[in-house]
Design a protein around this motif. Sequence first.
Motif, short mmCIF file in Angstrom:
data_model
loop_
_atom_site.label_atom_id
_atom_site.label_comp_id
_atom_site.label_asym_id
_atom_site.label_seq_id
_atom_site.Cartn_x
_atom_site.Cartn_y
_atom_site.Cartn_z
N UNK A 1 1.93 6.41 -13.85
CA UNK A 1 3.11 7.14 -13.39
C UNK A 1 3.76 6.39 -12.22
N UNK A 2 5.04 6.17 -12.33
CA UNK A 2 5.77 5.54 -11.22
C UNK A 2 6.18 6.64 -10.25
N UNK A 3 6.21 6.32 -8.97
CA UNK A 3 6.61 7.31 -7.97
C UNK A 3 7.67 6.70 -7.05
N UNK A 4 8.71 7.46 -6.81
CA UNK A 4 9.72 6.99 -5.87
C UNK A 4 10.01 8.12 -4.88
N UNK A 5 10.24 7.71 -3.65
CA UNK A 5 10.46 8.71 -2.61
C UNK A 5 11.88 8.65 -2.06
N UNK A 6 12.05 9.23 -0.88
CA UNK A 6 13.37 9.27 -0.27
C UNK A 6 13.18 9.38 1.25
N UNK A 7 13.81 8.54 1.99
CA UNK A 7 13.84 8.53 3.47
C UNK A 7 13.45 7.18 4.05
N UNK A 8 12.30 6.68 3.55
CA UNK A 8 11.71 5.48 4.13
C UNK A 8 11.32 5.67 5.59
N UNK A 9 10.50 6.65 5.83
CA UNK A 9 9.87 6.75 7.14
C UNK A 9 8.68 5.79 7.14
N UNK A 10 8.02 5.70 8.26
CA UNK A 10 6.91 4.76 8.38
C UNK A 10 5.79 5.07 7.40
N UNK A 11 5.75 6.30 6.92
CA UNK A 11 4.71 6.66 5.97
C UNK A 11 4.74 5.78 4.72
N UNK A 12 5.94 5.39 4.32
CA UNK A 12 6.10 4.70 3.05
C UNK A 12 5.32 3.39 3.00
N UNK A 13 5.18 2.73 4.11
CA UNK A 13 4.50 1.43 4.11
C UNK A 13 3.01 1.59 4.29
N UNK A 14 2.60 2.73 4.76
CA UNK A 14 1.22 2.94 5.12
C UNK A 14 0.37 3.29 3.91
N UNK A 15 1.03 3.94 2.97
CA UNK A 15 0.33 4.47 1.83
C UNK A 15 0.05 3.36 0.80
N UNK A 16 -0.94 3.58 -0.05
CA UNK A 16 -1.27 2.59 -1.08
C UNK A 16 -1.14 3.20 -2.46
N UNK A 17 -0.37 2.63 -3.37
CA UNK A 17 0.47 1.47 -3.14
C UNK A 17 1.66 1.85 -2.26
N UNK A 18 2.24 0.88 -1.57
CA UNK A 18 3.41 1.15 -0.74
C UNK A 18 4.52 1.78 -1.57
N UNK A 19 5.20 2.68 -0.97
CA UNK A 19 6.14 3.53 -1.69
C UNK A 19 7.53 2.92 -1.82
N UNK A 20 7.97 2.84 -3.07
CA UNK A 20 9.37 2.49 -3.31
C UNK A 20 10.19 3.72 -2.96
N UNK A 21 11.29 3.51 -2.27
CA UNK A 21 12.00 4.68 -1.76
C UNK A 21 13.45 4.36 -1.42
N UNK A 22 14.22 5.41 -1.27
CA UNK A 22 15.60 5.25 -0.80
C UNK A 22 15.55 5.27 0.71
N UNK A 23 15.95 4.17 1.31
CA UNK A 23 15.84 4.07 2.76
C UNK A 23 17.08 4.64 3.43
#
Lengths: 335, 335
Positions: free
Chosen positions: B268-290
């Motif tokens: 399953x692919x996951x994409x987020x929204x915001x690009x707070x610092x959390x996005x880089x911390x998590x594994x795998x790093x989160x693709x997101x709308x910054x």
Amino acid sequence: MTTMKDIAKVLGLNESTVSRALNNHPYVRPETREKVMEAARRMNYRPNTLARSLATSRSYVVGLVISNIANLFFAEVTKGIEEVADAHGYSVILCDTGRNPAKELKYLDLLARRQVDGIIFMSGRLPAHVVAAIKQQSCPVVTISRDGTRHGIPTVRINNRAEAAKATRYLINLGHRRIGFISGQLDDAESGLPRLEGYRAALEESGIEFDPAIVQEGDFRMESGMRACARIMQAAPRPTAIFAANDEMAIGAMKTLSQLGFKVPADVAVIGFDDTAFATVVTPPLTTIAQPLRMLGTSAMEMLLKLMAGQRLAEIETVLECQLVVRASCGGTGL
Amino acid sequence: MTTMKDIAKVLGLNESTVSRALNNHPYVRPETREKVMEAARRMNYRPNTLARSLATSRSYVVGLVISNIANLFFAEVTKGIEEVADAHGYSVILCDTGRNPAKELKYLDLLARRQVDGIIFMSGRLPAHVVAAIKQQSCPVVTISRDGTRHGIPTVRINNRAEAAKATRYLINLGHRRIGFISGQLDDAESGLPRLEGYRAALEESGIEFDPAIVQEGDFRMESGMRACARIMQAAPRPTAIFAANDEMAIGAMKTLSQLGFKVPADVAVIGFDDTAFATVVTPPLTTIAQPLRMLGTSAMEMLLKLMAGQRLAEIETVLECQLVVRASCGGTGL
DNA sequence: ACTTAGTCTGCAAGCGCTTGCAGAAAGCTG
DNA sequence: CAGCTTTCTGCAAGCGCTTGCAGACTAAGT
């Protein structure tokens, strides 16, 4: 804007009476007070705090000098500060230094000009000139997690050495004998060095010998944790556990471990320090030493309130206790 | 504290001359200016900003009304605000409402009393009484990510609908046809609802039919993302991708997926929204709308500066563009 | 009835700074 | 050198509020 003078004129009173009525001075007849209150409401009166402050030499503003508000650690402490400040009628001016020493001094000066009643300082080290600038403030200053105490500056902090030992001991009690350590900057006498010392002390306690090959210096940032972990895992024998001096480096270590094909906690246990929001976000959730972040802020502000009220502190320093928060990154739940 | 009067007395000058010398008024003889400057330095003079403000009706303070400073999102925006405020000689008073509507009003009133020159409002919705309180401020107010525009309040924001569509389209282009969506609160007309609309719009564009079974409402917090994801994964056929309306919920989803034994991004692919610092911390790093968090702050402050300078805005609203940040949580790099 | 204490209000000065106005001094112009 | 402009400084009022002091008036104690 309507002023006291306006109200006074409308009611045929003197400005001073209006002032007293509004400020609950005892010697003012109930009916005049009521008239004044009513007129104030009707005329949409808003006291001018600036004028009041000028007259009373109390601004009810405190300054917060901080390294970086975008850092969860500081943001959380700030929240605590703002909370109790507001509860006591104080506003807080936010001063973000970005760790720039020049800005620290600049802000200290600025706050003095703005006649703040107190300052909370939580940015950078305390070199002589900063200490000097703090000392010559005419308002009280308290520092958080800084070595203020040795300069006679009231401080609230944690016992980094003891808490680091606590974390290390936890790993030892879990059965680990080979424990890697990722330190903060070792020239940081407040949190960098003492955490290393705590680690060493706990090892020594248990008769485990210290091996420099598995302790690496980082800078409290995630990337440095990744690099440090990579170096540590080259040592033989490999550690079965890693203690990082803060959560971000611990998370960096977890990333590297997973890249190298190690499972956390099955192959390597990881423990962090701070318990910022990052700790719960990561998988597996990070076991860590929880700094009472919010309370660091509230305690500091309470300390400042006392000082601003002219009271003397029973203790110039408040040391807060941390909590070991067991999540999944070390496996078992310990003792 | 030494005052202008002190300096004047020492030099046998009038207070007003000292004032002019210190403020670089043109009509003051160079040598007197120099004498004044020198005396000020020697006597350790610090202008009293309060007094100045009272005399000039300019405080050079702005108020920041914010939901929760301990939230990375707000903290980052705050950083931007503080930065440009400071660069222009303004201080910022931090007002943390904790989303408490009563506190919003209280702070608005407080800031007025403190004679701030401007206010940035970024807390809660804008119900009628808050709008009213804003409108009756005598200083300019700008809102961030709020529906201020419709009430004639200058605003800086992003286009939530378009950006959500962008995220969805990215997944579609990656080949996904079955895309789950975890929304924010749908009664939130600013960011909750429009992101759902954007999602739907993008689906429609590509002729993919909307399936309510795989869209679930959350509340922008991690736990809600976990629950929503669990529900979504019960649908048949199961989605091959999930778009969460913010990073925290996306991370919650990732947690649930991993508990259910699904691999991200393989299963399953996951994409987020915001690009707070959390996005880089998590594994795998989160693709997101910054979201341009910092810039949301700087733009708002710049807008406010203009207004405080009495200028009219060319546009009452500034819409900032977001960036799709491709990390690992969706696998491929897209087109 | 007379002091004494207590209650209420006004007057005026002051917090530290700015600024319009006016007058003095200096520099130009023709 | 008269007349004008420009440069410089002081005077005084004012920003909106607080507060010590004093006076007026009321209540009470002897």
